[in-house]
Design an enzyme around this catalytic site. Sequence first.
Site, PDB file in Angstrom:
ATOM      1  N   ASN A 139      32.600  32.591  42.466  1.00  0.00           N
ATOM      2  CA  ASN A 139      32.195  33.847  42.662  1.00  0.00           C
ATOM      3  C   ASN A 139      32.298  34.953  41.552  1.00  0.00           C
ATOM      4  O   ASN A 139      32.552  35.985  41.883  1.00  0.00           O
ATOM      5  CB  ASN A 139      33.414  34.441  43.901  1.00  0.00           C
ATOM      6  N   ARG A 140      32.032  34.502  40.443  1.00  0.00           N
ATOM      7  CA  ARG A 140      32.029  35.365  39.225  1.00  0.00           C
ATOM      8  C   ARG A 140      33.445  35.727  39.078  1.00  0.00           C
ATOM      9  O   ARG A 140      33.434  36.824  38.015  1.00  0.00           O
ATOM     10  CB  ARG A 140      30.808  36.256  39.548  1.00  0.00           C
ATOM     11  N   LEU A 141      34.270  35.315  39.624  1.00  0.00           N
ATOM     12  CA  LEU A 141      35.807  35.910  38.954  1.00  0.00           C
ATOM     13  C   LEU A 141      36.332  35.064  37.846  1.00  0.00           C
ATOM     14  O   LEU A 141      37.167  34.301  38.116  1.00  0.00           O
ATOM     15  CB  LEU A 141      36.780  35.671  40.303  1.00  0.00           C
TER      16      LEU A 141
END
Length: 251
Positions: A220-222
Amino acid sequence: MLVTPAGTKITSHNQYVTDGMEASELEPTPMAMFQKWFQHALEVGVPQPEAMTLSTTSLPQAPAPASSSSMQDKTKWSVSKPRPSARTVLLKGADDRGFYFYSNYTSRKGDELAANPWCSLSFYWPTLHRSVRVLGRAERVPKDVSQAYFDSRPIGSRIGAWASPQSQVIPSREALENLVAACEREFKHPTEESKVPVPDHWGGYLVVPDEIEFWTGRNNRLHDRFRYVRDPHSDLPLTDASSWTIERLAP
């Protein structure tokens, strides 16, 4: 899918599946951390992990008159505003002093580093979902260090360093091959065992870092991002952990 105006389709939703990176995993100094990550990349077979993007910046300068005899091809990158340029080069060593690579000193990157030694390096190892970003100052290594590395290169690469007017316009491949042939004649058709002096226009650079970021891709691009920073004018050695501040950055 994201469709650009030109119609090129880009898949932009690949996920990074890793366990991430915790602060407890960090080494006290960034060069030790880099050595740890680079060794892991070697052990798991990352293709050419030493490939890195070197970014330099040309500084503003007045353009030469169009009629000037000094108007060489390299002046085409002279601009009225600072202008970055990037290319892929190969890391040839990393130790407690920084990162090493070799180049023609009269190339575009050589000209830009002579005028502005502040540069950046970027490594990306996609199979590990890891990246390292380096900011620092480039300085030339002593000539004997350049000669020692130059001696380790294949003879064709040594002759090529003498023959190629790197970054300059040439009329054809044949013209380049003629330059190579002329150098081979000059050095009496050398073999791998031949001693060939390192050219004055060619040699090594040491990039002394003052900022190094370690990035690990996550779902999730975290992503996890940790940055080591220090005063770029510090006289303390890079091995002194007290000179570095470690920061966690938002993805």
